[in-house]
Design an enzyme around this catalytic site. Structure first.
Site, PDB file in Angstrom:
ATOM      1  N   ASN A  60      45.215  36.409  38.392  1.00 56.55           N
ATOM      2  CA  ASN A  60      44.090  37.237  37.956  1.00 56.55           C
ATOM      3  C   ASN A  60      43.345  36.619  36.773  1.00 56.55           C
ATOM      4  O   ASN A  60      42.157  36.879  36.581  1.00 56.55           O
ATOM      5  CB  ASN A  60      44.564  38.641  37.585  1.00 56.55           C
ATOM      6  N   ASP A 107      37.422  31.027  42.694  1.00 58.18           N
ATOM      7  CA  ASP A 107      37.644  32.126  43.624  1.00 58.18           C
ATOM      8  C   ASP A 107      38.508  31.675  44.804  1.00 58.18           C
ATOM      9  O   ASP A 107      39.296  32.459  45.348  1.00 58.18           O
ATOM     10  CB  ASP A 107      36.302  32.656  44.125  1.00 58.18           C
ATOM     11  N   ASP A 110      42.399  31.131  43.223  1.00 59.15           N
ATOM     12  CA  ASP A 110      43.264  32.188  42.698  1.00 59.15           C
ATOM     13  C   ASP A 110      44.328  32.630  43.708  1.00 59.15           C
ATOM     14  O   ASP A 110      45.482  32.864  43.353  1.00 59.15           O
ATOM     15  CB  ASP A 110      42.459  33.380  42.167  1.00 59.15           C
ATOM     16  N   ARG A 115      50.166  32.278  45.549  1.00 60.25           N
ATOM     17  CA  ARG A 115      51.241  31.850  46.439  1.00 60.25           C
ATOM     18  C   ARG A 115      52.151  30.820  45.761  1.00 60.25           C
ATOM     19  O   ARG A 115      53.365  30.832  45.982  1.00 60.25           O
ATOM     20  CB  ARG A 115      50.643  31.292  47.732  1.00 60.25           C
ATOM     21  N   ASP A 128      40.520  40.372  42.964  1.00 55.19           N
ATOM     22  CA  ASP A 128      39.720  39.282  43.523  1.00 55.19           C
ATOM     23  C   ASP A 128      38.458  39.819  44.188  1.00 55.19           C
ATOM     24  O   ASP A 128      37.341  39.388  43.883  1.00 55.19           O
ATOM     25  CB  ASP A 128      40.574  38.501  44.525  1.00 55.19           C
ATOM     26  N   HIS A 129      38.627  40.769  45.082  1.00 56.92           N
ATOM     27  CA  HIS A 129      37.480  41.282  45.826  1.00 56.92           C
ATOM     28  C   HIS A 129      36.551  42.108  44.938  1.00 56.92           C
ATOM     29  O   HIS A 129      35.336  42.115  45.140  1.00 56.92           O
ATOM     30  CB  HIS A 129      37.955  42.106  47.016  1.00 56.92           C
ATOM     31  N   ASP A 132      34.484  39.619  43.129  1.00 54.58           N
ATOM     32  CA  ASP A 132      33.503  39.079  44.067  1.00 54.58           C
ATOM     33  C   ASP A 132      32.311  40.029  44.201  1.00 54.58           C
ATOM     34  O   ASP A 132      31.151  39.603  44.212  1.00 54.58           O
ATOM     35  CB  ASP A 132      34.140  38.862  45.438  1.00 54.58           C
TER      36      ASP A 132
END
Length: 387
Positions: A60, A107, A110, A115, A128-129, A132
């Site tokens: 994040n 973007d 991240d 992972r 994230d979204h 965006d």
């Protein structure tokens, strides 16, 4: 624990997510759309860049660094082109392209960092979204400044088209559980790189290149690009919606279409400001409009993950509608635009509600999952008991 995600004491403030919604988020699995050819081409670069990040860095934080590129770019554009019609310095056009490249790359990194650090979570997807969705405000400002579109309803139409198609992508995920990021070979990455390209072109040749008359002088190039963008967004949104609705029964399709009503009302209202007020305070009005539609989209993201009903009545649209109406009545009464202080009041109201909503949701999710928003540490999950 008496500490919140943000390091301050918890308050008994009303939550956004239900107990069942939080349980659904805890078991949520993200399914991304298909990669485009450009995504596949860039993937080795993104993996290599992500592998250079320190393993203690939370995903994040990577997302926030990307967001800050958009925030700084947006602030610079507000200063140099407050009405979307002032000439933007060439150095700023190049810098905006670099900022967008940084954001786009981070973007893409991240999720790979999540992972690598084994910290993938529904909170990361939301963050994230959500970022965006917020960065679309900067993308629109870049495009309008490059085109010298001016403080007009056409500029607002460019914003509405962008916000609407982003909302529809989240709406599709709500019903299909797959987030579409492309239509055929053209996706989000292609659009962002196109914006980077025209930003560099504007830096090299000046924004005046988009003043070039076309169709035997009947139209300037900038309006052809702007109207083409609006038509492209409408086409992508329509095709995506049809692909989703055709798989549903009539009752489900009707309920799904009703969910699009709030963003549609907000879009119509955004296009209905009195021209005098929009021309005088374009930045404040467009930012207020963008944040309102961002809030509607952000709710779709969260409620898609939680499995909760998307609220059709959105009370924040009501004060926005009052201010739109006031812009007309004020001009009819006094013959001038609505005062900037009134428009700023609307902006602060919308921004304040959004901040409360986001902080509440992040705190609820992080408490349930037993994780922190900006660090890789763990804490004791808080699982609400059934009453």
């Amino acid at each position: 624990s008496t500490q919140s995600t943000w390091g301050v004491p918890k308050s008994p403030a009303m939550g956004v997510l239900t107990r069942q919604g939080l349980e659904n988020i805890a078991s949520h699995k993200y399914v991304a759309g298909k990669y485009t050819p450009l995504d596949n081409l860039l993937n080795p670069f993104w993996f290599a860049a992500a592998n250079r990040l320190p393993l203690w860095l939370a995903p994040n934080v990577v997302t926030v660094i990307g967001l800050l590129n958009c925030v700084v770019g947006y602030a610079l554009l507000w200063y140099y082109a407050p009405h979307f019609s002032e000439p933007v310095p060439s150095w700023l056009m190049f810098l905006l392209g670099v900022f967008l490249f940084n954001y786009q790359t981070l973007d893409a990194m991240d999720g790979k960092q999540a992972r690598r650090t084994d910290s993938s979570s529904p909170l990361g997807q939301l963050f994230d979204h959500g970022c965006d969705a917020l960065c679309t405000v900067n993308h629109h400002a870049m495009g309008m400044a490059i085109l010298n579109a001016g403080p007009s309803v056409s500029t607002m139409a460019g914003l509405v088209a962008l916000q609407f198609i982003f909302f529809l992508a989240q709406w599709q995920e709500y019903h299909t559980h797959v987030l579409p990021t492309a239509l055929g070979p053209v996706g989000v990455t292609e659009l962002q790189y196109f914006l980077i390209l025209i930003s560099f072109l504007a830096g090299l040749f000046g924004t005046g290149i988009f003043e070039t008359p076309i169709f035997q002088g009947a139209l300037q190039l900038k309006y052809a690009v702007l109207y083409g963008w609006v038509a492209f967004c409408l086409l992508m949104g329509l095709v995506g919606a049809v692909l989703v609705l055709r798989t549903m029964s009539f009752q489900r399709a009707r309920a799904a279409l009703v969910q699009v009503l709030p963003i549609t009302v907000a879009a119509v209202l955004a296009l209905s400001w009195h021209p005098a007020t929009l021309a005088s305070h374009p930045r404040v009005i467009i930012l207020s409009s963008a944040l309102l539609m961002f809030h509607l989209t952000n709710q779709m993201i969260v409620f898609s993950m939680s499995g909760q009903e998307y609220p059709i009545f959105q009370w924040l649209i009501a004060p926005y509608a009052v201010f739109v109406l006031a812009s007309h009545t004020w001009f009819a009464t006094f013959g001038k635009e609505l005062p900037e202080s009134a428009c700023l009041g609307l902006l602060f109201l919308v921004a304040g509600v959004i901040c409360w909503w986001i902080v509440t949701v992040i705190q609820q999710i992080s408490d349930r999952l037993g994780i922190y928003c900006f660090s890789l540490g763990k804490k004791e999950p808080i699982i609400a008991k059934q009453e």
